[in-house]
Design a protein around this motif. Structure first.
Motif, short mmCIF file in Angstrom:
data_model
loop_
_atom_site.label_atom_id
_atom_site.label_comp_id
_atom_site.label_asym_id
_atom_site.label_seq_id
_atom_site.Cartn_x
_atom_site.Cartn_y
_atom_site.Cartn_z
N ASN A 29 0.83 -1.21 0.00
CA ASN A 29 0.00 0.00 0.00
C ASN A 29 0.86 1.25 0.00
O ASN A 29 0.63 2.18 -0.78
CB ASN A 29 -0.92 0.02 1.22
CG ASN A 29 -2.02 -1.00 1.14
OD1 ASN A 29 -2.29 -1.59 0.10
ND2 ASN A 29 -2.68 -1.22 2.26
N ILE A 30 1.86 1.28 0.87
CA ILE A 30 2.74 2.45 0.97
C ILE A 30 3.52 2.65 -0.32
O ILE A 30 3.66 3.77 -0.81
CB ILE A 30 3.67 2.32 2.19
CG1 ILE A 30 2.85 2.40 3.48
CG2 ILE A 30 4.75 3.39 2.17
CD1 ILE A 30 3.61 2.06 4.74
N ALA A 31 3.99 1.56 -0.91
CA ALA A 31 4.76 1.66 -2.16
C ALA A 31 3.91 2.17 -3.32
O ALA A 31 4.44 2.79 -4.24
CB ALA A 31 5.35 0.30 -2.51
N ASN A 32 2.61 1.93 -3.28
CA ASN A 32 1.72 2.34 -4.37
C ASN A 32 0.91 3.58 -4.03
O ASN A 32 -0.16 3.79 -4.60
CB ASN A 32 0.78 1.18 -4.73
CG ASN A 32 1.51 0.09 -5.45
OD1 ASN A 32 1.97 0.28 -6.56
ND2 ASN A 32 1.65 -1.06 -4.80
N ASN A 80 -7.03 6.37 -6.45
CA ASN A 80 -6.14 5.72 -5.49
C ASN A 80 -6.73 5.88 -4.09
O ASN A 80 -7.11 6.97 -3.69
CB ASN A 80 -4.75 6.38 -5.55
CG ASN A 80 -3.74 5.67 -4.69
OD1 ASN A 80 -4.00 5.35 -3.55
ND2 ASN A 80 -2.57 5.45 -5.24
N THR A 81 -6.83 4.77 -3.36
CA THR A 81 -7.44 4.83 -2.03
C THR A 81 -6.42 4.76 -0.90
O THR A 81 -6.79 4.62 0.26
CB THR A 81 -8.46 3.68 -1.84
OG1 THR A 81 -7.78 2.43 -1.95
CG2 THR A 81 -9.57 3.76 -2.87
N VAL A 82 -5.12 4.86 -1.23
CA VAL A 82 -4.08 4.83 -0.20
C VAL A 82 -4.02 6.19 0.49
O VAL A 82 -3.89 7.22 -0.16
CB VAL A 82 -2.70 4.49 -0.80
CG1 VAL A 82 -1.61 4.59 0.26
CG2 VAL A 82 -2.71 3.12 -1.43
N GLU A 83 -4.13 6.18 1.80
CA GLU A 83 -3.94 7.38 2.61
C GLU A 83 -2.69 7.13 3.43
O GLU A 83 -2.69 6.30 4.34
CB GLU A 83 -5.16 7.63 3.48
CG GLU A 83 -6.39 7.95 2.64
CD GLU A 83 -7.66 8.07 3.47
OE1 GLU A 83 -8.35 9.08 3.29
OE2 GLU A 83 -7.93 7.17 4.27
N GLY A 85 -0.95 8.50 5.79
CA GLY A 85 -0.97 8.56 7.26
C GLY A 85 -1.60 7.33 7.88
O GLY A 85 -1.09 6.78 8.86
N VAL A 86 -2.69 6.87 7.30
CA VAL A 86 -3.38 5.68 7.78
C VAL A 86 -2.48 4.45 7.61
O VAL A 86 -2.35 3.62 8.51
CB VAL A 86 -4.72 5.48 7.04
CG1 VAL A 86 -5.35 4.15 7.38
CG2 VAL A 86 -5.68 6.63 7.36
N GLU A 87 -1.85 4.36 6.44
CA GLU A 87 -0.98 3.21 6.15
C GLU A 87 0.25 3.20 7.06
O GLU A 87 0.65 2.14 7.55
CB GLU A 87 -0.54 3.22 4.68
CG GLU A 87 -1.68 3.16 3.69
CD GLU A 87 -2.59 1.96 3.87
OE1 GLU A 87 -2.12 0.88 4.30
OE2 GLU A 87 -3.78 2.09 3.58
N GLN A 88 0.85 4.35 7.28
CA GLN A 88 2.03 4.42 8.14
C GLN A 88 1.67 4.05 9.57
O GLN A 88 2.43 3.34 10.25
CB GLN A 88 2.66 5.80 8.09
CG GLN A 88 3.36 6.08 6.78
CD GLN A 88 3.85 7.52 6.67
OE1 GLN A 88 3.28 8.43 7.27
NE2 GLN A 88 4.91 7.71 5.89
#
Length: 119
Positions: A29-32, A80-83, A85-88
């Motif tokens: 997720n973070i990479a994308n 893109n649904t990656v946030e 801050g949430v992923e980190q």
């Protein structure tokens, strides 16, 4: 007399393996983060662990262990649904939980070593 490490370590070995799997999903997720149309995923750790425990006990498992898609708080225009801050935060919490599981395994192995040495 042999030692069955699966029994000796209990659920912690499965926990460690599932935490490692979740780390891969969160890292992807973070990479994308800036890939247009990428859909953030995560796993339901509790359900996956319960599925593993049930399968070891010979019970029928209802879960599929698949990664689930996240619903974003603030969807982006490119799909893109990656946030980040949430992923980190999820990655950091998972890393902390991984370390906790590893600590439990180390304590159990030290206890087994003491028992073998007769201490």
């Amino acid at each position: 007399m042999t030692i069955n490490f699966k029994e000796a370590l209990g659920v912690h070995a499965d926990t460690l393996a599932l935490r490692a799997e979740r780390t891969k999903v969160l890292a992807a997720n973070i990479a994308n983060e800036s890939t247009p149309g990428y859909t953030a995923r995560d796993v339901d750790f509790g359900a996956m662990l319960q599925e593993r425990v049930d399968s070891e006990n010979g019970e029928l498992s209802l879960g599929d262990g698949e990664a689930l898609y996240r619903v974003p708080f603030h969807p982006s225009a490119d799909g893109n649904t990656v946030e980040i801050g949430v992923e980190q935060a999820a990655f950091s919490q998972n890393a902390s939980d991984f370390q906790t599981s590893l600590t439990f395994i180390n304590m159990q192995l030290r206890g087994l070593a003491k028992a073998i040495n007769g201490q």
